[in-house]
Write an enzyme that holds these catalytic residues in place. Structure first.
Site, PDB file in Angstrom:
ATOM      1  N   ARG A 178      77.484  22.751  49.074  1.00  0.00           N
ATOM      2  CA  ARG A 178      77.642  22.676  50.529  1.00  0.00           C
ATOM      3  C   ARG A 178      78.158  21.309  50.963  1.00  0.00           C
ATOM      4  NH1 ARG A 178      72.576  24.862  53.819  1.00  0.00           N
ATOM      5  NH2 ARG A 178      73.985  24.076  55.412  1.00  0.00           N
ATOM      6  N   ARG A 216      63.043  22.399  62.486  1.00  0.00           N
ATOM      7  CA  ARG A 216      64.228  21.746  63.041  1.00  0.00           C
ATOM      8  C   ARG A 216      64.508  22.313  64.432  1.00  0.00           C
ATOM      9  NH1 ARG A 216      68.843  21.184  58.603  1.00  0.00           N
ATOM     10  NH2 ARG A 216      69.668  19.695  60.106  1.00  0.00           N
ATOM     11  N   CYS A 246      63.607  25.522  58.449  1.00  0.00           N
ATOM     12  CA  CYS A 246      64.372  25.626  57.211  1.00  0.00           C
ATOM     13  C   CYS A 246      63.628  24.852  56.137  1.00  0.00           C
ATOM     14  CB  CYS A 246      65.798  25.145  57.377  1.00  0.00           C
ATOM     15  SG  CYS A 246      65.962  23.390  57.442  1.00  0.00           S
ATOM     16  N   LEU A 300      66.199  19.400  72.274  1.00  0.00           N
ATOM     17  CA  LEU A 300      66.980  18.313  72.888  1.00  0.00           C
ATOM     18  C   LEU A 300      68.396  18.777  73.231  1.00  0.00           C
ATOM     19  CD1 LEU A 300      65.802  15.343  70.608  1.00  0.00           C
ATOM     20  CD2 LEU A 300      65.117  15.805  72.975  1.00  0.00           C
ATOM     21  N   LYS A 348      81.156  15.084  55.277  1.00  0.00           N
ATOM     22  CA  LYS A 348      80.812  16.441  55.742  1.00  0.00           C
ATOM     23  C   LYS A 348      80.207  16.393  57.150  1.00  0.00           C
ATOM     24  CE  LYS A 348      76.598  18.099  54.566  1.00  0.00           C
ATOM     25  NZ  LYS A 348      75.689  18.624  55.599  1.00  0.00           N
ATOM     26  N   ASP A 351      68.858  11.509  54.431  1.00  0.00           N
ATOM     27  CA  ASP A 351      69.660  12.275  53.468  1.00  0.00           C
ATOM     28  C   ASP A 351      69.759  11.584  52.105  1.00  0.00           C
ATOM     29  OD1 ASP A 351      70.006  14.195  55.399  1.00  0.00           O
ATOM     30  OD2 ASP A 351      71.985  13.486  56.027  1.00  0.00           O
TER      31      ASP A 351
HETATM   32  N1  EPU Z   1      64.802  17.115  66.645  1.00  0.00           N
HETATM   33  C1  EPU Z   1      64.021  17.539  67.686  1.00  0.00           C
HETATM   34  N2  EPU Z   1      64.617  18.281  68.671  1.00  0.00           N
HETATM   35  C2  EPU Z   1      65.950  18.592  68.642  1.00  0.00           C
HETATM   36  C3  EPU Z   1      66.733  18.131  67.574  1.00  0.00           C
HETATM   37  C4  EPU Z   1      66.129  17.392  66.572  1.00  0.00           C
HETATM   38  O1  EPU Z   1      62.830  17.276  67.749  1.00  0.00           O
HETATM   39  O2  EPU Z   1      66.424  19.249  69.568  1.00  0.00           O
HETATM   40  C5  EPU Z   1      64.174  16.318  65.567  1.00  0.00           C
HETATM   41  C6  EPU Z   1      64.377  16.917  64.181  1.00  0.00           C
HETATM   42  O3  EPU Z   1      63.412  17.905  63.892  1.00  0.00           O
HETATM   43  C7  EPU Z   1      64.258  15.699  63.318  1.00  0.00           C
HETATM   44  C8  EPU Z   1      64.902  14.609  64.171  1.00  0.00           C
HETATM   45  O4  EPU Z   1      64.852  15.083  65.509  1.00  0.00           O
HETATM   46  O5  EPU Z   1      62.917  15.375  63.120  1.00  0.00           O
HETATM   47  C9  EPU Z   1      66.339  14.296  63.817  1.00  0.00           C
HETATM   48  O6  EPU Z   1      67.103  15.482  63.726  1.00  0.00           O
HETATM   49  P1  EPU Z   1      68.630  15.548  64.118  1.00  0.00           P
HETATM   50  O7  EPU Z   1      68.794  16.426  65.303  1.00  0.00           O
HETATM   51  O8  EPU Z   1      69.183  14.166  64.219  1.00  0.00           O
HETATM   52  O9  EPU Z   1      69.262  16.301  62.872  1.00  0.00           O
HETATM   53  P2  EPU Z   1      70.567  17.167  62.907  1.00  0.00           P
HETATM   54  O10 EPU Z   1      71.498  16.592  63.893  1.00  0.00           O
HETATM   55  O11 EPU Z   1      70.221  18.606  63.012  1.00  0.00           O
HETATM   56  C10 EPU Z   1      71.914  15.779  61.150  1.00  0.00           C
HETATM   57  C11 EPU Z   1      72.501  16.014  59.782  1.00  0.00           C
HETATM   58  C12 EPU Z   1      71.390  16.147  58.749  1.00  0.00           C
HETATM   59  C13 EPU Z   1      70.557  14.858  58.781  1.00  0.00           C
HETATM   60  C14 EPU Z   1      70.028  14.606  60.207  1.00  0.00           C
HETATM   61  C15 EPU Z   1      69.281  13.303  60.349  1.00  0.00           C
HETATM   62  C16 EPU Z   1      74.576  17.163  60.245  1.00  0.00           C
HETATM   63  C17 EPU Z   1      75.388  18.383  60.124  1.00  0.00           C
HETATM   64  N3  EPU Z   1      73.318  17.214  59.801  1.00  0.00           N
HETATM   65  O12 EPU Z   1      71.129  16.939  61.435  1.00  0.00           O
HETATM   66  O13 EPU Z   1      72.035  16.250  57.483  1.00  0.00           O
HETATM   67  O14 EPU Z   1      69.488  14.954  57.888  1.00  0.00           O
HETATM   68  O15 EPU Z   1      71.140  14.591  61.140  1.00  0.00           O
HETATM   69  O16 EPU Z   1      70.088  12.227  60.025  1.00  0.00           O
HETATM   70  O17 EPU Z   1      75.069  16.141  60.695  1.00  0.00           O
HETATM   71  C18 EPU Z   1      72.284  16.904  55.233  1.00  0.00           C
HETATM   72  O18 EPU Z   1      73.477  16.518  55.309  1.00  0.00           O
HETATM   73  O19 EPU Z   1      71.741  17.199  54.145  1.00  0.00           O
HETATM   74  C19 EPU Z   1      71.507  17.010  56.465  1.00  0.00           C
HETATM   75  C20 EPU Z   1      70.392  17.723  56.555  1.00  0.00           C
END
Ligand code: EPU
Length: 435
Positions: free
Chosen positions: A399, A121, A116, A125, A22, A307
């Site tokens: 999902r 979140r 959320c 960045l 996914k 995850d």
């Molecule tokens: N973060 C920031 N600033 C940003 C973006 C992220 O501080 O601009 C922080 C977040 O709050 C978190 C960390 O950086 O503490 C990592 O977040 P990341 O941005 O890597 O998460 P994401 O890209 O939004 C993806 C997965 C998530 C998974 C995370 C971490 C997808 C669609 N989602 O989210 O998957 O937990 O990476 O590996 O790829 C799930 O599948 O259940 C799920 C939540």
């Protein structure tokens, strides 16, 4: 409105085929917006997050044909640049249309995601990276609007307080493919799903170097073309079945997996007492006795994935001894703890850690899934608990897990999906949709 009715099960036996990831397919679908030519994606899991992303693309004016696991995306000269709130509010990953829309249409609009259920979140960045490439960013009336006449490559340092960002890296890489000159992303996320996106972009004609490492160099090109790509196996789905086997006992072979994506979990499950063997694209998991507690810290890849934290907590709830789980990605991702405790677990929270004192048995109870991974953790706990567990909130699990009930029953689990007539749970009118 459905619920899962779960009864004590195990040991598990048999073979399960792992679906496409996914979290790989969502940004790859967004990347299809970078060209007007068609792309074909294979091994796409049929889960509701994928349907949501397909609806977003359609709203933008893109044609998408869905034929089972094969999706054909025909962007043509789509004219949309705003992702509709109705879909964005359902799935935070919709944010990954920002980069490709900006690069191809010069403008992108997405509603600003709030916090959320798994915690704060932020998207600073994502915005920092796009601004560095020359975009103007406005956040007004709950919407983010990014605009740029041209994007210009530059070095971008993309580390946040919790390390790298998966979708933040994706957004910047996608925008940089069509920027003028060279972009170097420092502190890029190294997750296999980011590598998969980079492979797809390369197949579209993008020039990327260093993918899979923390420094990725993108040399902008004038245009990209359509591409065909097979989605990588879902390491989180695979990990969920591995944890299920370790928790419930048995002998299960997972087919269509990449063991190299699961190193941290394999290491922890072996430490806990499970036997794991690898063969080509298969992994065999055997567990014959109660597992020992282990300590787990979630970290960006190749560390232990956040995850899989909730399913691992369910496993530790029944292990022998005390295990400490520490979240280094989402400090508040512990919604499953209170529900597991309702089933008899002994878990206490201390800041970003959960101290899990293993108990010999759990007892079935009505519990509610609050998000995808918390939900699946409760499902596993229900399969290990005495009596019956009624798990509501199945829409969260749908999902991200394809045909989960079928796959679990195929291994010998007792779990049924039952339609509940209304939100209040009118059990009298419920009817079984089969195992
Ligand atoms: N973060 C920031 N600033 C940003 C973006 C992220 O501080 O601009 C922080 C977040 O709050 C978190 C960390 O950086 O503490 C990592 O977040 P990341 O941005 O890597 O998460 P994401 O890209 O939004 C993806 C997965 C998530 C998974 C995370 C971490 C997808 C669609 N989602 O989210 O998957 O937990 O990476 O590996 O790829 C799930 O599948 O259940 C799920 C939540």
């Amino acid at each position: 409105m459905d619920k899962f009715v779960v009864r004590r099960s195990g040991p598990l036996h048999g073979t399960v085929r792992i679906s496409g990831a996914k979290n790989a397919v969502l940004p790859i679908l967004a990347a299809c917006l970078l060209t007007d030519e068609p792309s074909v994606l294979n091994n796409v899991p049929q889960v509701t997050d994928v349907s949501t992303m397909v609806e977003i693309l359609r709203h933008l004016g893109v044609e998408v044909d869905v034929a089972g696991p094969r999706l054909t995306v025909r962007p043509g000269r789509y004219t949309g640049s705003a992702a509709p709130d109705e879909w964005v509010s359902k799935m935070r990953a919709s944010i990954c249309v920002l980069g490709p829309l900006l690069a191809r249409r010069g403008r992108a609009e997405v509603s600003m995601p709030g916090g959320c259920v798994i915690g704060a979140r932020p998207i600073d960045l994502h915005l920092k990276g796009l601004q560095a490439l020359g975009a103007q960013v406005q956040v007004e009336h709950g919407k983010i609007v990014v605009k740029a006449d041209r994007l210009i490559g530059t070095p971008i340092h993309l580390a946040g307080a919790f390390g790298s960002s998966v979708l933040g890296t994706d957004n910047v890489l996608m925008a940089a493919t069509l920027a003028e000159g060279t972009t170097v992303v420092e502190h890029a996320a190294c997750e296999p799903e980011v590598v998969a996106l980079a492979e797809f972009l390369t197949a579209m004609g993008a020039e990327l170097q260093g993918m899979g490492g923390p420094l990725v160099r993108v040399t902008g090109v004038d245009r990209l073309h359509g591409a065909a790509y097979r989605i990588i196996p879902d390491r989180i789905e695979a990990g969920t079945f591995m944890i299920a086997t370790a928790l419930l006992g048995g002998d299960v072979t997972l087919e269509g997996v990449r063991a190299e994506h699961l190193g941290a979990l394999i290491d922890k499950l072996r430490e806990a007492g499970a036997e794991i063997t690898k063969r080509d694209d298969a992994l065999r998991v055997r567990a014959t006795r109660r597992l020992r507690a282990v300590d787990v810290t979630t970290l960006p890849y190749p560390g232990f994935p956040t995850d899989l934290q909730a399913p691992m907590t369910a496993l530790l709830a029944l292990a022998e001894g005390v295990g400490v789980i520490t979240e280094k990605i989402y400090a508040d991702r512990f919604m499953h703890v209170a529900e597991l405790n309702r089933m008899g677990a002994q878990i206490s929270r201390e800041g970003a850690s959960a101290i899990v004192k293993g108990v010999p048995r759990l007892s079935g109870a009505p519990v509610a899934a609050t998000d995808l991974r918390a939900g699946v953790a409760l499902l596993l706990a229900g399969l290990a608990a005495e009596g019956e567990t009624d798990l509501s909130g199945t829409e969260h699990i749908d999902r991200g897990y394809e045909r989960l009930v079928d796959k679990l029953t195929g291994l010998g689990c007792s779990v049924r999906r039952v339609a509940v007539a209304d939100a209040a749970g009118d059990a009298a009118a419920a009817h079984s949709l089969g195992a």
